[in-house]
Design an enzyme around this catalytic site. Structure first.
Site, PDB file in Angstrom:
ATOM      1  N   CYS A   1       9.741   9.434  -1.596  1.00 54.12           N
ATOM      2  CA  CYS A   1       9.176  10.488  -0.776  1.00 54.12           C
ATOM      3  C   CYS A   1       8.566  11.534  -1.697  1.00 54.12           C
ATOM      4  O   CYS A   1       9.269  12.113  -2.516  1.00 54.12           O
ATOM      5  CB  CYS A   1      10.268  11.121   0.084  1.00 54.12           C
ATOM      6  SG  CYS A   1       9.655  12.448   1.129  1.00 54.12           S
TER       7      CYS A   1
ATOM      8  N   HIS B   1       6.403   4.116  12.441  1.00 49.48           N
ATOM      9  CA  HIS B   1       6.389   4.015  10.978  1.00 49.48           C
ATOM     10  C   HIS B   1       7.427   5.006  10.479  1.00 49.48           C
ATOM     11  O   HIS B   1       7.128   6.168  10.246  1.00 49.48           O
ATOM     12  CB  HIS B   1       4.975   4.373  10.495  1.00 49.48           C
ATOM     13  CG  HIS B   1       4.782   4.272   9.025  1.00 49.48           C
ATOM     14  ND1 HIS B   1       3.982   3.312   8.444  1.00 49.48           N
ATOM     15  CD2 HIS B   1       5.258   5.012   7.993  1.00 49.48           C
ATOM     16  CE1 HIS B   1       3.980   3.474   7.135  1.00 49.48           C
ATOM     17  NE2 HIS B   1       4.738   4.497   6.830  1.00 49.48           N
TER      18      HIS B   1
ATOM     19  N   HIS C   1      10.364   6.630   8.080  1.00 50.43           N
ATOM     20  CA  HIS C   1      10.878   6.755   6.727  1.00 50.43           C
ATOM     21  C   HIS C   1      12.387   6.961   6.788  1.00 50.43           C
ATOM     22  O   HIS C   1      12.908   7.537   7.743  1.00 50.43           O
ATOM     23  CB  HIS C   1      10.181   7.900   5.990  1.00 50.43           C
ATOM     24  CG  HIS C   1       8.852   7.493   5.440  1.00 50.43           C
ATOM     25  ND1 HIS C   1       8.245   8.124   4.387  1.00 50.43           N
ATOM     26  CD2 HIS C   1       8.007   6.484   5.783  1.00 50.43           C
ATOM     27  CE1 HIS C   1       7.087   7.534   4.104  1.00 50.43           C
ATOM     28  NE2 HIS C   1       6.926   6.546   4.942  1.00 50.43           N
TER      29      HIS C   1
ATOM     30  N   ARG D   1       0.823  -1.216   0.000  1.00 50.72           N
ATOM     31  CA  ARG D   1       0.000   0.000   0.000  1.00 50.72           C
ATOM     32  C   ARG D   1       0.860   1.271   0.000  1.00 50.72           C
ATOM     33  O   ARG D   1       0.991   1.947  -0.999  1.00 50.72           O
ATOM     34  CB  ARG D   1      -0.971  -0.025   1.197  1.00 50.72           C
ATOM     35  CG  ARG D   1      -2.222   0.808   1.030  1.00 50.72           C
ATOM     36  CD  ARG D   1      -2.041   2.277   1.268  1.00 50.72           C
ATOM     37  NE  ARG D   1      -1.396   2.576   2.521  1.00 50.72           N
ATOM     38  CZ  ARG D   1      -0.855   3.757   2.846  1.00 50.72           C
ATOM     39  NH1 ARG D   1      -0.888   4.762   1.996  1.00 50.72           N
ATOM     40  NH2 ARG D   1      -0.283   3.940   4.014  1.00 50.72           N
ATOM     41  N   ASP D   2       1.471   1.575   1.141  1.00 51.27           N
ATOM     42  CA  ASP D   2       2.289   2.781   1.263  1.00 51.27           C
ATOM     43  C   ASP D   2       3.440   2.756   0.256  1.00 51.27           C
ATOM     44  O   ASP D   2       3.778   3.764  -0.356  1.00 51.27           O
ATOM     45  CB  ASP D   2       2.838   2.872   2.699  1.00 51.27           C
ATOM     46  CG  ASP D   2       3.452   4.215   3.028  1.00 51.27           C
ATOM     47  OD1 ASP D   2       3.979   4.372   4.143  1.00 51.27           O
ATOM     48  OD2 ASP D   2       3.418   5.124   2.180  1.00 51.27           O
TER      49      ASP D   2
END
Lengths: 346, 298
Positions: free
Chosen positions: A283, A250, A252, A58-59
């Site tokens: 990103c 979560h 990054h 998904r992400d």
């Protein structure tokens, strides 16, 4: 290829190196019993088990430029289902106008294998998306809040409070149907529009989401600007409002800080970590920069710490290899990079 | 609690360039080192006095040593594998040298064709000469968290080799995760053993990022009191043992983390990124620093 440099000729293969160094977890349901033979002695104070939430499909895919065919998405998710991962975020029930990559959400939801013991949450930004998700067979949903008003406005065109009211509708319906709801808080360590985000604000939004019925709050360093310093301060504030067992991070890896930030979080007792196979997903706020932390690299670290995840690192690397080949891109996982490119002869 | 200050040892011009495929012209090396000298870094490993037959990249060691601006307050150590290299280094103006040991017998055999014990005897010659010339010597121990030939390396062995090099007179021991295979777990175990033999104030960590673990490993080292960290601008230097894999941790990413922890380094991150951009352009390659990658607005 040309001649292999002489240094490589007698090196141990990466499989040998990894086997010796790490306990490769077998798929197993939490929590663990006694440590397995050969397992690294566990560092004191760290969780014994960490749940990895795989957000690649998904992400990850949502932030990849190339639109991935539905059957490839399904194959990726099926491969991930066989790795021991306990939770795989499969798709997003948003308007295909906004997120074309997720336009095939129904087909994906209906097409994937559902392995026992594995959760398959989906994003549902509102009640409409929620109903659509349930109709397609979803049994867990996620909602996305933010700790930044500007981000909330730019992303979903409403204030934080307005967004939480929408999520509350979703949560109410979900509760009636016994569907668990996971809450995300974006910009927990910084915002692309506002810059610094104060920990108290993150705590406040987290508390709101938790109180409307989210069983878990995933705190997202959306632009990866956080460091162990800001992670610690943010978690200290949030932990005053939310029980530790309901928290996830979560991170990054846009500034290379993800693993150090995750380590900081687990040292404070956080036991749920989101990551993305092959570090899928760039990103959107820093052109050319990376996004999600790679699942392979997280598992490598957790294995080295003697923490059980139930996940088999090799099979995750293979799933990563599959999707990178399909996307015609290089992996963002350093573990995969070191393992698959090696010219070792053994 | 973390140290209040950390000394960053910049190894890009030596360890970094040594592991880059393209041979860099001498003026470019000198410019790189001069740019690094403006960033606030206190230690910049400039070159290596080894035979050009073995390490062609470092063939211009004398020219580099003589060509760089040596700013006051900055140390420019050079590698010296033996007495001959040491004498050449001193003749070229070196004021600090480094010697390279290993915690693995096989690695030592493959790398310098002798046993660990024999290598330490060679180093002793360097130590004696250095002491006579009042030249400080930094000791490296390679393969502290794993060896490409032996696999697992015992923490006790690392402690033993570190102790020997420290007792010989090295003022600092840099513990190198040569293939980047370590994780926070093995880093902690290794440091616990070494810290029984060598005071933590004399320890440094030299982490490779081949498996993405470097910053997490460095974080653990800092938590245990280590306050000297090696890094390479732009993450220069691949890994000779895993084709296509990355090597040194990027100085920019390290400084970003230390800044975020409120730890003083004295390093100007922007100037550091500029030096990284310069050398990557010269090498015609992309940076390995994520901070640099994220900060570049194309």
């Amino acid at each position: 290829m040309g001649t292999v440099p002489s240094a490589l000729k007698h090196c141990l293969s990466y499989q040998h190196l990894l086997k010796e160094q790490l306990w490769i977890g077998e798929p197993a349901a939490p929590p663990p019993a006694a440590p397995h033979p050969g397992q690294e002695p566990q560092a004191p104070g760290l969780p014994e088990y960490i749940k990895i939430v795989e957000v690649g499909p998904r992400d990850g895919l949502q932030n990849e430029k190339v639109i991935v065919p539905t059957d490839i998405k399904i194959e990726l998710i099926n491969r991930l289902s066989r790795t021991g991962l306990p939770a795989i975020e499969v798709t997003s029930f948003v308007s295909s106008k906004w997120v074309p990559q997720m336009a095939d959400h129904k087909e994906v939801m209906r097409g994937i294998e559902r392995h026992p013991g594995v959760q398959y949450p989906v994003l549902t930004p509102n009640l409409q998306g929620f109903h659509s998700a349930i109709a397609a067979g979803a049994t867990e949903v996620s909602v996305f809040g933010a700790a930044s008003e500007s981000f909330s406005k730019m992303n979903i065109n409403c204030s934080i409070e307005e967004s939480i009211e929408k999520f509350e509708e979703v949560a109410k319906s979900a509760r009636n149907m016994n569907i668990p709801v996971r809450g995300y808080v974006s910009c927990a360590l910084g915002c692309p529009y506002e810059g610094n985000i104060i920990p108290a604000k993150v705590a406040e939004v987290s508390k709101r989401l938790y109180s409307v019925g989210c069983y878990e709050i995933s705190l997202g360093d959306t632009i990866g600007v956080g460091t162990p310093g800001s992670m610690k301060r943010m978690l200290e504030a949030v932990m005053k409002e939310i029980p530790l067992s309901a928290l996830a991070v979560h991170c990054h890896d846009t500034y290379g800080q993800a693993l150090a930030n995750i380590l900081t979080a687990i040292q404070m007792g956080v036991a749920v970590v989101d990551s993305s196979v092959a570090g899928l997903g760039g990103c959107p706020y820093a052109k050319g920069a990376t996004g999600n932390v790679a699942t392979e690299d997280v598992i490598y670290m957790l294995n080295g710490l003697g923490i059980n995840t139930g996940v088999n690192l090799y099979t995750v690397m293979e799933a990563g290899n599959f999707i990178c080949t399909a996307l015609n891109k290089k992996t963002n996982s350093k573990v995969a990079q070191a393992s698959f490119n090696t010219g070792t002869i053994n | 609690a973390f140290p209040k200050r950390v000394k960053v040892v910049e190894v890009g011009p030596r360890d970094g360039l040594q592991n880059e495929k393209n041979v860099v012209p001498t003026p470019v090396k000198i410019s790189l080192i001069n740019m690094l000298s403006e960033t606030g870094l206190q230690v910049i490993e400039a070159t290596s006095f080894v035979s050009p037959k073995w390490v062609p990249q470092m063939a211009d060691h004398t020219e580099v040593m003589q060509g760089i601006n040596k700013l006051p307050g900055i140390s420019y150590p050079v590698l010296t594998p033996n007495l001959k290299g040491f004498e050449a280094a001193v003749a070229a103006g070196a004021k600090e040298v480094s010697i390279f040991g290993a915690a693995s017998e096989l690695f030592t055999k493959k790398n310098i064709n002798c046993s660990i014990e024999e290598s330490l005897e060679r180093f002793n010659e360097v130590m004696t000469a250095a002491r006579a010339a009042s030249i400080p010597v930094r000791g490296y121990v390679s393969c502290v968290l794993g060896c490409p030939y032996e696999g697992k390396i015992s923490a006790a062995k690392v402690a033993e080799v570190s102790k020997k090099m420290y007792s010989m007179g090295c003022y600092e021991i840099s513990l190198g995760d040569t293939i980047g295979i370590g994780s926070p777990g093995s880093m902690k175990e290794m440091l616990t053993a070494v810290m029984k033999e060598v005071p933590v104030g004399a320890l440094a960590v030299h982490c490779h990022d081949t498996y993405g673990q470097a910053l997490a490993n460095i974080l653990v080292a800092l938590q245990m009191g280590v306050s000297v960290v090696d890094a390479s601008v732009a993450g220069l230097g691949g890994c000779p043992y895993a084709q296509g894999a990355s090597g040194n941790v990027a100085t920019e990413d390290l400084v970003y983390m230390l800044n975020g922890l409120g730890i003083h380094t004295g390093v100007d991150l922007q100037k550091l990124m500029d030096a990284g951009t310069f050398i990557c352009n010269a090498l015609n390659r992309q940076t390995n620093s994520k901070v640099s990658q994220a900060s570049c607005r194309l």
